[in-house]
Design a protein around this motif. Structure first.
Motif, mmCIF file in Angstrom:
data_model
loop_
_atom_site.group_PDB
_atom_site.id
_atom_site.type_symbol
_atom_site.label_atom_id
_atom_site.label_comp_id
_atom_site.label_asym_id
_atom_site.label_seq_id
_atom_site.Cartn_x
_atom_site.Cartn_y
_atom_site.Cartn_z
ATOM 1 N N THR A 170 19.327 54.061 39.381
ATOM 2 C CA THR A 170 20.277 53.840 40.456
ATOM 3 C C THR A 170 19.511 53.917 41.766
ATOM 4 O O THR A 170 18.845 54.918 42.044
ATOM 5 N N LEU A 171 19.591 52.860 42.528
ATOM 6 C CA LEU A 171 18.898 52.810 43.811
ATOM 7 C C LEU A 171 19.487 53.823 44.782
ATOM 8 O O LEU A 171 20.684 54.129 44.740
ATOM 9 N N LYS A 172 18.662 54.320 45.684
ATOM 10 C CA LYS A 172 19.131 55.227 46.732
ATOM 11 C C LYS A 172 20.030 54.500 47.734
ATOM 12 O O LYS A 172 20.887 55.113 48.360
ATOM 13 N N TYR A 173 19.771 53.220 47.898
ATOM 14 C CA TYR A 173 20.440 52.422 48.927
ATOM 15 C C TYR A 173 21.029 51.166 48.292
ATOM 16 O O TYR A 173 20.617 50.746 47.225
ATOM 17 N N ASP A 174 21.966 50.542 48.998
ATOM 18 C CA ASP A 174 22.546 49.290 48.521
ATOM 19 C C ASP A 174 21.477 48.205 48.456
ATOM 20 O O ASP A 174 20.479 48.244 49.187
ATOM 21 N N TRP A 175 21.726 47.196 47.627
ATOM 22 C CA TRP A 175 20.768 46.102 47.443
ATOM 23 C C TRP A 175 20.480 45.369 48.750
ATOM 24 O O TRP A 175 19.382 44.838 48.937
ATOM 25 N N ASP A 176 21.448 45.306 49.658
ATOM 26 C CA ASP A 176 21.218 44.583 50.910
ATOM 27 C C ASP A 176 20.650 45.470 52.013
ATOM 28 O O ASP A 176 20.438 45.018 53.132
ATOM 29 N N ASP A 177 20.357 46.718 51.713
ATOM 30 C CA ASP A 177 19.749 47.632 52.682
ATOM 31 C C ASP A 177 18.282 47.239 52.897
ATOM 32 O O ASP A 177 17.571 46.975 51.932
ATOM 33 N N PRO A 195 27.174 49.381 41.795
ATOM 34 C CA PRO A 195 26.488 48.313 42.528
ATOM 35 C C PRO A 195 25.021 48.619 42.851
ATOM 36 O O PRO A 195 24.292 47.728 43.263
ATOM 37 N N ARG A 196 24.586 49.833 42.663
ATOM 38 C CA ARG A 196 23.188 50.188 42.929
ATOM 39 C C ARG A 196 22.332 50.230 41.663
ATOM 40 O O ARG A 196 21.170 50.618 41.714
ATOM 41 N N THR A 197 22.878 49.828 40.541
ATOM 42 C CA THR A 197 22.113 49.825 39.300
ATOM 43 C C THR A 197 20.983 48.810 39.384
ATOM 44 O O THR A 197 21.168 47.702 39.884
ATOM 45 N N ALA A 217 9.692 56.166 43.983
ATOM 46 C CA ALA A 217 10.400 57.221 44.714
ATOM 47 C C ALA A 217 10.976 56.722 46.035
ATOM 48 O O ALA A 217 11.905 57.323 46.569
ATOM 49 N N GLU A 218 10.460 55.623 46.551
ATOM 50 C CA GLU A 218 11.026 55.036 47.779
ATOM 51 C C GLU A 218 12.416 54.472 47.518
ATOM 52 O O GLU A 218 13.242 54.436 48.428
ATOM 53 N N TRP A 219 12.646 53.996 46.306
ATOM 54 C CA TRP A 219 13.874 53.273 46.007
ATOM 55 C C TRP A 219 14.838 54.037 45.110
ATOM 56 O O TRP A 219 16.033 53.749 45.090
ATOM 57 N N TYR A 220 14.325 55.001 44.338
ATOM 58 C CA TYR A 220 15.148 55.762 43.397
ATOM 59 C C TYR A 220 15.067 57.246 43.712
ATOM 60 O O TYR A 220 14.009 57.741 44.083
ATOM 61 N N ASP A 221 16.174 57.959 43.499
ATOM 62 C CA ASP A 221 16.160 59.418 43.593
ATOM 63 C C ASP A 221 15.762 59.936 42.219
ATOM 64 O O ASP A 221 16.594 60.137 41.343
ATOM 65 N N LEU A 222 14.469 60.124 42.023
ATOM 66 C CA LEU A 222 13.935 60.453 40.706
ATOM 67 C C LEU A 222 14.365 61.821 40.206
ATOM 68 O O LEU A 222 14.501 62.031 38.999
ATOM 69 N N ASP A 223 14.592 62.763 41.105
ATOM 70 C CA ASP A 223 14.965 64.114 40.688
ATOM 71 C C ASP A 223 16.339 64.162 40.026
ATOM 72 O O ASP A 223 16.589 65.000 39.173
#
Length: 164
Positions: free
Chosen positions: A10-17, A64-66, A96-102
């Protein structure tokens, strides 16, 4: 038998961010490298994966962030080479820039498929949940189980598998 792999996050941000732009803008170039890589067999194209990800009643729940991929490779060595020895590695290192790995835990599952079999997203999610619920087995496994699951495969690089 070929190797199927499915990764999901799951992305940290929306696809259009704009913070996701470098990731998004390089998906197709990275897929092109995969298509040209030795041992590549198949991957689910963006349109099909996006449709599955947007389906609120589907296996992803419509989040929507999958971001996910599903592919098939001749063997572990060919998949590993693509992941860690091509430009893909540059993006892997930036995850780690795009996903909250923790907060995401397991993100990758692999399993064997018969020659000619094209896995579905439903099958991939079943394998993913099996790995989450039961740990590494021959049915579903991660990098740290590759040695045991691949007994007999001519893959001397299994010793250097990346951790999950």
């Amino acid at each position: 038998m070929p190797l199927a792999e499915f990764n999901i996050g799951t992305l940290k941000y929306d696809w259009d961010d704009p913070r996701v732009a470098d990731f998004q803008n390089n998906l197709e170039p990275v897929y092109d490298i995969a298509r040209r890589s030795p041992g590549y067999i198949w991957h689910m194209e963006n349109e099909d994966m996006e449709a599955a990800q947007r389906d609120a009643g589907g296996p992803f729940g419509g989040n929507p962030r999958t971001a996910s991929t599903l592919s098939v490779w001749k063997n572990v060595a060919s998949f590993r080479h693509f992941v860690f020895q091509t430009v893909h590695k540059q993006f892997y290192d930036r995850k780690a820039e795009w996903y909250d790995l923790d907060s995401q835990g397991t993100r990758l599952v692999m399993w064997r498929v018969p020659d000619g079999h094209i896995p579905t997203v439903t099958e991939a999610m079943e394998r993913f949940h099996h790995l989450e619920n039961h740990g590494n087995t021959d049915h579903a496994f991660g990098w740290n189980h590759v040695n045991a699951a691949m007994c007999g495969e001519d893959d001397d690089q299994n010793q250097n598998a990346e951790p999950d």
